[in-house]
Write an enzyme that holds these catalytic residues in place. Structure first.
Site, mmCIF file in Angstrom:
data_model
loop_
_atom_site.group_PDB
_atom_site.id
_atom_site.type_symbol
_atom_site.label_atom_id
_atom_site.label_comp_id
_atom_site.label_asym_id
_atom_site.label_seq_id
_atom_site.Cartn_x
_atom_site.Cartn_y
_atom_site.Cartn_z
ATOM 1 N N LYS A 18 -7.882 -5.132 12.558
ATOM 2 C CA LYS A 18 -6.727 -4.455 13.164
ATOM 3 C C LYS A 18 -6.334 -5.093 14.501
ATOM 4 O O LYS A 18 -5.156 -5.119 14.864
ATOM 5 C CB LYS A 18 -7.026 -2.954 13.336
ATOM 6 C CG LYS A 18 -7.180 -2.206 12.000
ATOM 7 C CD LYS A 18 -5.908 -2.289 11.158
ATOM 8 C CE LYS A 18 -5.967 -1.455 9.900
ATOM 9 N NZ LYS A 18 -4.732 -1.523 9.111
ATOM 10 N N SER A 65 -4.190 -0.201 14.179
ATOM 11 C CA SER A 65 -4.931 1.048 14.382
ATOM 12 C C SER A 65 -5.391 1.106 15.831
ATOM 13 O O SER A 65 -5.623 0.048 16.445
ATOM 14 C CB SER A 65 -6.157 1.082 13.475
ATOM 15 O OG SER A 65 -7.037 2.113 13.869
ATOM 16 N N GLY A 91 0.832 -1.210 0.000
ATOM 17 C CA GLY A 91 0.000 0.000 0.000
ATOM 18 C C GLY A 91 0.858 1.249 0.000
ATOM 19 O O GLY A 91 0.480 2.286 0.534
ATOM 20 N N ALA A 132 -11.929 -5.580 13.978
ATOM 21 C CA ALA A 132 -11.545 -6.997 14.094
ATOM 22 C C ALA A 132 -10.263 -7.268 13.315
ATOM 23 O O ALA A 132 -9.362 -7.973 13.789
ATOM 24 C CB ALA A 132 -12.675 -7.890 13.579
ATOM 25 N N ASN A 141 1.351 -2.295 5.306
ATOM 26 C CA ASN A 141 0.594 -1.048 5.462
ATOM 27 C C ASN A 141 -0.730 -1.043 4.698
ATOM 28 O O ASN A 141 -1.641 -0.299 5.051
ATOM 29 C CB ASN A 141 1.490 0.118 5.016
ATOM 30 C CG ASN A 141 0.705 1.386 4.769
ATOM 31 O OD1 ASN A 141 0.377 2.129 5.689
ATOM 32 N ND2 ASN A 141 0.379 1.638 3.498
ATOM 33 N N TYR A 154 -13.356 -3.544 10.448
ATOM 34 C CA TYR A 154 -12.036 -2.894 10.502
ATOM 35 C C TYR A 154 -11.369 -3.155 11.865
ATOM 36 O O TYR A 154 -10.181 -3.513 11.930
ATOM 37 C CB TYR A 154 -12.222 -1.397 10.259
ATOM 38 C CG TYR A 154 -10.956 -0.589 10.153
ATOM 39 C CD1 TYR A 154 -10.181 -0.602 8.994
ATOM 40 C CD2 TYR A 154 -10.531 0.220 11.208
ATOM 41 C CE1 TYR A 154 -9.031 0.161 8.889
ATOM 42 C CE2 TYR A 154 -9.385 0.985 11.114
ATOM 43 C CZ TYR A 154 -8.637 0.961 9.955
ATOM 44 O OH TYR A 154 -7.492 1.726 9.855
ATOM 45 N N ILE A 197 -4.984 9.974 11.354
ATOM 46 C CA ILE A 197 -3.915 10.517 10.520
ATOM 47 C C ILE A 197 -4.552 11.108 9.255
ATOM 48 O O ILE A 197 -5.399 10.459 8.623
ATOM 49 C CB ILE A 197 -2.904 9.414 10.117
ATOM 50 C CG1 ILE A 197 -2.408 8.624 11.347
ATOM 51 C CG2 ILE A 197 -1.729 10.007 9.323
ATOM 52 C CD1 ILE A 197 -1.607 9.388 12.364
HETATM 53 P P1 NAI Z 1 -4.991 5.049 1.924
HETATM 54 O O1 NAI Z 1 -6.327 4.550 1.506
HETATM 55 O O2 NAI Z 1 -4.640 6.464 1.636
HETATM 56 O O3 NAI Z 1 -3.841 4.101 1.343
HETATM 57 C C1 NAI Z 1 -3.939 2.702 1.359
HETATM 58 C C2 NAI Z 1 -3.122 2.133 0.213
HETATM 59 O O4 NAI Z 1 -3.285 0.712 0.202
HETATM 60 C C3 NAI Z 1 -3.594 2.633 -1.161
HETATM 61 O O5 NAI Z 1 -2.490 3.022 -1.948
HETATM 62 C C4 NAI Z 1 -4.313 1.436 -1.749
HETATM 63 O O6 NAI Z 1 -4.295 1.401 -3.167
HETATM 64 C C5 NAI Z 1 -3.522 0.281 -1.131
HETATM 65 N N1 NAI Z 1 -4.283 -0.974 -1.157
HETATM 66 C C6 NAI Z 1 -5.605 -1.145 -0.867
HETATM 67 N N2 NAI Z 1 -5.961 -2.431 -1.045
HETATM 68 C C7 NAI Z 1 -4.851 -3.096 -1.453
HETATM 69 C C8 NAI Z 1 -4.596 -4.457 -1.802
HETATM 70 N N3 NAI Z 1 -5.552 -5.381 -1.768
HETATM 71 N N4 NAI Z 1 -3.339 -4.800 -2.169
HETATM 72 C C9 NAI Z 1 -2.350 -3.862 -2.221
HETATM 73 N N5 NAI Z 1 -2.541 -2.566 -1.900
HETATM 74 C C10 NAI Z 1 -3.766 -2.182 -1.521
HETATM 75 O O7 NAI Z 1 -4.924 4.759 3.492
HETATM 76 P P2 NAI Z 1 -3.950 5.355 4.627
HETATM 77 O O8 NAI Z 1 -4.738 6.291 5.442
HETATM 78 O O9 NAI Z 1 -2.673 5.770 4.060
HETATM 79 O O10 NAI Z 1 -3.769 4.046 5.527
HETATM 80 C C11 NAI Z 1 -2.627 3.205 5.461
HETATM 81 C C12 NAI Z 1 -2.729 2.167 6.573
HETATM 82 O O11 NAI Z 1 -2.782 2.823 7.835
HETATM 83 C C13 NAI Z 1 -3.986 1.296 6.488
HETATM 84 O O12 NAI Z 1 -3.676 -0.017 6.898
HETATM 85 C C14 NAI Z 1 -4.916 1.945 7.491
HETATM 86 O O13 NAI Z 1 -5.871 1.049 7.991
HETATM 87 C C15 NAI Z 1 -3.911 2.375 8.557
HETATM 88 N N6 NAI Z 1 -4.392 3.423 9.445
HETATM 89 C C16 NAI Z 1 -4.769 4.644 8.951
HETATM 90 C C17 NAI Z 1 -5.194 5.625 9.800
HETATM 91 C C18 NAI Z 1 -5.614 6.971 9.325
HETATM 92 O O14 NAI Z 1 -6.115 7.763 10.148
HETATM 93 N N7 NAI Z 1 -5.427 7.332 8.056
HETATM 94 C C19 NAI Z 1 -5.281 5.388 11.262
HETATM 95 C C20 NAI Z 1 -4.863 4.071 11.662
HETATM 96 C C21 NAI Z 1 -4.429 3.140 10.779
#
Ligand code: NAI
Length: 245
Positions: free
Chosen positions: A158, A141, A12, A156, A89, A154, A187
Site C-alpha cells: 500500500k 490504505s 475488484g 509495503a 481497487n 500489505y 471500512i
Molecule cells: P474485498 O476482499 O471485499 O474485495 C476485494 C475484491 O478484489 C474482491 O471482489 C476480490 O475478488 C477482488 N480481487 C482479489 N484479487 C484479485 C485479483 N488478483 N484480480 C482481480 N480481482 C481481485 O475487500 P475490500 O475491503 O472491499 O477492499 C477493497 C480495497 O480497499 C482493497 O485494495 C483493500 O486493500 C482496500 N482497503 C480496504 C480497507 C477496509 O477496511 N476494508 C481499508 C483500506 C484499504
C-alpha cells in the site's frame, strides 16, 4: 449526474468497496467495466448495473497478469470506444508476523496489490495519453502510511501504491491525466469481517468520529476524484478514516 456517459474500469469491483464504487459511478451516469476473479459476484454486479440503465462489461481477469489486463483493455475499447476512469481497487491480505510470514504470502500480496496497480495503470495510460484526458484513482490504505503489526506485506504494497501514484501523476500530468490515491481507514467489508471483536473494539477507540467507515464513504470520494470537479488535484493521497491517522 457528474459522470454522464463516462467509461470507468473498476478492478475488484464485484464486491465490497469496489462494488459500492461501481454502483455509485453508475448512478452518476457512467458505463462500467468490472474486473474481478470472483465469477459469482461478477454475475450479480452485472445485473445490478444493468438495472441502473448503464452499459456494463464484466471480465474474469486476474490483475496480476499483464497479458489478461491488456486483452481486457482492448476488448473495452472495441465495445465502449474510450476509457475515462480507472479505479485500482483489487486487493488482498495475507497477514502474519514478519518472522512467520511465508515467502508466498509476501509475493502474492505484492503481486495483487502493487503489480496489479502497475499492470492496469500501464495498460490504461496508453489509451488515456492518446485521449489526452483521464482520471486514475488507486485504493491504498492508512496501513501504507502508519504500518501495522502482522501486515508488513500489505503495508509495503500500500506504501508502494503511494510512490507509484506520485511518480505516474508527474509523468501523465502533461497529458491532462489526474492520478491520485485514497487511504481508507477501517471500512466494514468482508475483508475486515474476520478481524476478532476485541481488536475491532480497540480500533474503534482510536477513531475520533467513533464509528467504522462504510464502502459508500470511500465511493463518494472516488466519485469526486473521478469527476471534472477534481481536475486540479493530482499526485495526492487522501485519507478517509474518521480522523484515525
Ligand atoms: P474485498 O476482499 O471485499 O474485495 C476485494 C475484491 O478484489 C474482491 O471482489 C476480490 O475478488 C477482488 N480481487 C482479489 N484479487 C484479485 C485479483 N488478483 N484480480 C482481480 N480481482 C481481485 O475487500 P475490500 O475491503 O472491499 O477492499 C477493497 C480495497 O480497499 C482493497 O485494495 C483493500 O486493500 C482496500 N482497503 C480496504 C480497507 C477496509 O477496511 N476494508 C481499508 C483500506 C484499504
Amino acid at each position: 449526474m457528474i459522470l454522464k456517459d463516462k467509461v470507468a474500469i473498476v478492478t475488484g469491483g464485484a464486491r465490497g468497496i469496489g462494488r459500492e464504487i461501481a454502483l455509485t459511478l453508475a448512478r452518476e451516469g457512467s458505463d462500467l467495466v468490472i474486473v474481478d476473479v470472483d465469477n459469482q459476484a461478477l454475475t450479480k454486479i452485472e445485473e445490478e448495473i444493468k438495472e441502473l440503465g448503464r452499459q456494463i462489461l464484466v471480465f474474469s481477469v486476474d490483475v496480476t497478469a499483464l497479458s489478461q489486463v491488456e486483452e481486457m483493455v482492448n476488448k473495452t475499447l472495441d465495445k465502449l470506444k474510450k476509457i475515462d476512469i480507472l479505479i485500482n481497487n483489487a486487493g488482498i491480505t495475507r497477514d502474519a508476523l514478519l518472522i512467520r510470514m511465508k515467502e508466498e504470502d509476501w509475493d502474492k500480496v505484492l503481486a495483487v496489490n502493487l503489480k496489479g496497480v502497475f499492470n492496469c495503470t500501464k495498460a490504461v495510460s496508453k489509451v488515456m495519453m492518446k485521449q489526452r484526458s483521464g482520471k486514475i484513482v488507486s485504493i491504498s490504505s492508512i496501513i501504507g502510511l502508519i504500518g501495522n503489526v502482522g501486515q508488513a506485506n500489505y503495508a509495503a504494497s500500500k506504501a508502494g501504491i503511494i510512490g507509484l501514484t506520485k511518480s505516474v501523476a508527474k509523468e501523465l500530468a502533461p497529458r491532462g491525466i489526474n492520478v491520485n490515491a485514497i487511504a481508507p481507514g477501517f471500512i466494514q467489508t468482508e475483508m475486515t469481517a474476520s478481524i476478532p471483536e476485541n481488536i475491532k473494539a480497540k480500533m474503534l477507540e482510536r477513531i475520533p468520529l467513533g464509528k467504522f467507515g462504510q464502502p459508500q464513504d470511500v465511493a463518494n470520494l472516488v466519485m469526486f476524484l473521478a469527476s471534472e470537479k477534481a481536475s486540479y488535484i493530482t499526485g495526492q493521497v487522501i485519507t478517509i478514516d474518521g480522523g484515525m491517522v
